[in-house]
Design an enzyme around this catalytic site. Structure first.
Site, short mmCIF file in Angstrom:
data_model
loop_
_atom_site.label_atom_id
_atom_site.label_comp_id
_atom_site.label_asym_id
_atom_site.label_seq_id
_atom_site.Cartn_x
_atom_site.Cartn_y
_atom_site.Cartn_z
CD GLU A 33 -2.54 1.54 2.54
OE1 GLU A 33 -2.15 1.00 3.59
OE2 GLU A 33 -3.50 2.34 2.49
NE ARG A 259 5.26 -7.73 9.77
CZ ARG A 259 4.05 -7.28 9.44
NH1 ARG A 259 3.02 -7.62 10.15
NH2 ARG A 259 3.89 -6.50 8.40
CE LYS A 269 4.19 0.10 4.18
NZ LYS A 269 3.16 0.21 3.16
#
Length: 553
Positions: A33, A259, A269
């Site tokens: 994104e 992850r 982020k």
RNA sequence: UGGGGUGUCGCCAAGCGGCAAGGCACCGGGUUUUGAUCCCGGCAUUCGCAGGUUCGAAUCCUGCCACCCCAGCCA
């Protein structure tokens, strides 16, 4: 770089699907994104998705999952494209956007409504939360759940037309409010957001949620293996439900992996953005940031990052990788490929009293101890030169293998010298060392058999240049800056950046091209700053120090 | 106390019924005009725990325990 494919569970799944003929060609995608810069965790995903496609002769798309215009921007889109390219990957065809498919998604939403599988719900956010139930209690059906198709169709069209306020209505899938999986309790498919989108402008005022977009994007693009992280595992039943209830062109499958977590590092982020917004670092590409652009500016190479991703593997367990592994990857690469050079960080003047003041010899040194293909560099040598203040002591025990008053040391790639006396300032600090050369020691040991114990770097005052060198340390003092009750903002290392304004560098270094890597011998690996370095005003960033078993403990 | 996951050396990670790969880190020793690199050697009688099946289990079964994710109109 070696091309032996990583052997992980996803690699095995793809291999089996290919062997069994379930798919003819593997097609993956990297779906960020555009709401921030990519970080080292994304590098793992990029290497996985592009690497899998590469290993099996398939393709990998770059697709922006831009379903939430409020947090996204073109700046992020541009940086992401640049980072993926820099890592050395090429996506198949044009860059894709979820927003390319907004009309198709809308048509499919209508399809769902017509089938009785979706409805417009007038509950506001707070009410919806109450109706959803909790982890241990089932939810309750929305009072709007039984609206007839015609009314739902009308309401949906009017939502799209902008007739309703943000938050007043949503489109929801009609699944099961009592499901133990929260994602199946009539998940929201569309919400009203009267904001412009960076790709579609003001064309839409309703935007699909991640769940209503992702699987369909995959299906449209013919993705065979849709790889995401573990937290989406609970979404898979919904992903599959939508694929099964919609006339999509292909049947993608979702797989999840763990992850990347790195100690002494924060990879989120949101948190990285906070460090940037609050000025803790100079920007997303600050060399201390674990962003791809930050690592790039720090002097990491794509090869080292890819090697690191290969080293850590891909599994479904969530662990914390020791940042020492990342450091090993970059040292390993740079040791092999970076030209050597000399830089004196804390200059201490040395005057060679036996050396003629007007004489300057041009010495030559190999650019690399084992890579002859890297050639040689020229090193002027004269009466005055600089060594590192830490490489001299008036007296020291035998463990100190550098210059000591009355003793000898080898100047790297040059002569052996012997220190005779020191000059001190009013405060008693040594400001100059007076020494003499040992004749015939260029390339040879002293003829009298008294070999120096150590070798130190130096830069000649004649021909040498001054430079700004930035030394970095880890950004956080805590191993787990964002775990549990830790407030990562209070755990920032106050000494993560040290700027050395007057370092001396050997002549050739000033002409380095931005982003060129070097090993400053006995110090570490450095890179000419991508943005601020110039021949007139050289600026180098420390990538990582050399391993140092002497300073340890 | 709901659902979904994961547990193999300090860290990452192979292993998928036949008797514990590898990497990082660490500790020795050697080479060395970088206290780097390189080289040699060491580093889990044991696989979250407890039972069970089997000639034989990290690998199969049962029961526990620990940790992670899920109650955004974020992704």
């Amino acid at each position: 770089m070696d091309n032996k494919p990583a052997n992980n569970f996803l690699y095995n799944i793809v291999a089996e699907d290919l062997a069994a003929g379930r798919v003819n060609q593997v097609v993956t995608r990297f779906p960020p994104e555009p709401n921030g810069y990519l970080h080292v965790g994304h590098a793992k995903s990029i290497c996985l998705n592009f690497g899998l496609a590469e290993a099996f002769g398939g393709e990998c798309n770059l697709r922006f999952d831009d379903t939430n215009p409020e947090k996204e921007s073109p700046e992020y889109v541009a940086s992401i494209e640049e980072d993926v390219r820099w890592l050395g990957y090429q996506w198949a065809g044009e860059v894709r956007y979820a927003s390319n498919y907004f009309q198709q998604f809308y048509d499919w939403a209508v399809h769902l409504v017509e089938q009785g599988d979706a409805y417009v719900c007038d509950l506001n956010a707070e009410q919806a939360r109450e109706y959803r139930g909790t982890l241990t209690e089932p939810g309750k059906n929305s009072p709007y759940r039984e609206r007839d198709v015609a009314e739902n169709l009308d309401l949906l069209a009017r939502m799209k037309a902008g007739e309703f306020e943000e938050g007043s209505r949503v489109l929801r899938a009609r699944i099961d409010m009592a499901s133990p999986n929260m994602n199946l309790r009539d998940p929201i498919l569309y919400r009203i957001r009267k904001v412009a989108h960076h790709q579609t402008g003001s064309e839409w005022c309703i935007y699909p949620t991640y769940d209503f977009a992702h699987g369909q994007e995959d299906a449209i693009e013919g993705i065979t293996h849709s790889i995401c992280t573990l937290e989406f595992e609970d979404h898979r039943p919904l992903y599959d439900w939508l694929i099964e209830h919609l006339p999509v062109p292909s049947r993608p499958r979702q797989y999840e992996f763990g992850r990347l977590n790195l100690n002494y590092t924060v990879t989120s982020k949101r948190k990285l953005k906070q460090l940037v917004d609050e000025g803790v670092v100079a920007g997303w590409d600050d060399p201390r940031m674990p962003t791809i652009s930050g690592m790039r500016r720090r002097g990491f190479t794509p090869r080292a990052i890819r090697k690191f991703c290969e080293m850590i593997g891909v599994t479904r367990s969530d662990g914390v990788v020791d940042v020492a592994m990342l450091e090993h990857a970059i040292r390993d690469d740079l040791n092999e490929n970076a030209p050597r050079a000399m830089c004196v960080l804390r200059p201490l003047k040395v005057v060679l009293t036996d050396y003629p003041a007007d004489q300057v010899e041009q010495l030559a040194a190999p650019a690399h101890p084992s890579r002859e293909d890297l050639g040689e560099r020229a090193l002027p040598f004269g009466r005055e030169l600089y060594i590192d203040a830490e490489d001299f002591r008036e007296e020291a025990n035998k463990k100190f293998k550098r210059l000591v008053l009355g003793k000898r040391v080898r100047l790297r790639n040059a002569y052996v010298i012997e220190a005779d006396e020191v000059v001190k300032d009013a405060d008693g600090n040594v400001v100059e060392v007076r020494a003499h050369t040992i004749p015939g020691t260029l390339g040879n040991d002293p003829e009298d058999g008294v070999k120096p114990k150590g070798v130190i770097q130096w830069v000649s005052a004649a021909g040498g240049r001054q430079a700004t060198v930035r030394l970095y340390d880890r950004l956080f003092t805590h191993e787990s800056p964002d775990k549990g009750d830790n407030d990562f903002m209070t755990l920032v290392n106050p000494d993560s950046l040290q700027v050395v304004a007057g370092a001396w560098i050997e002549p050739g270094l000033a002409a380095a091209k931005p982003e060129q890597n070097f090993q400053f011998e006995r110090e570490g690996y450095f890179v000419a700053d991508r943005r601020e370095h110039s021949e007139a005003a050289p600026v180098f960033n420390m990538t990582i120090g050399l391993r140092d078993t002497w300073n340890k403990g």
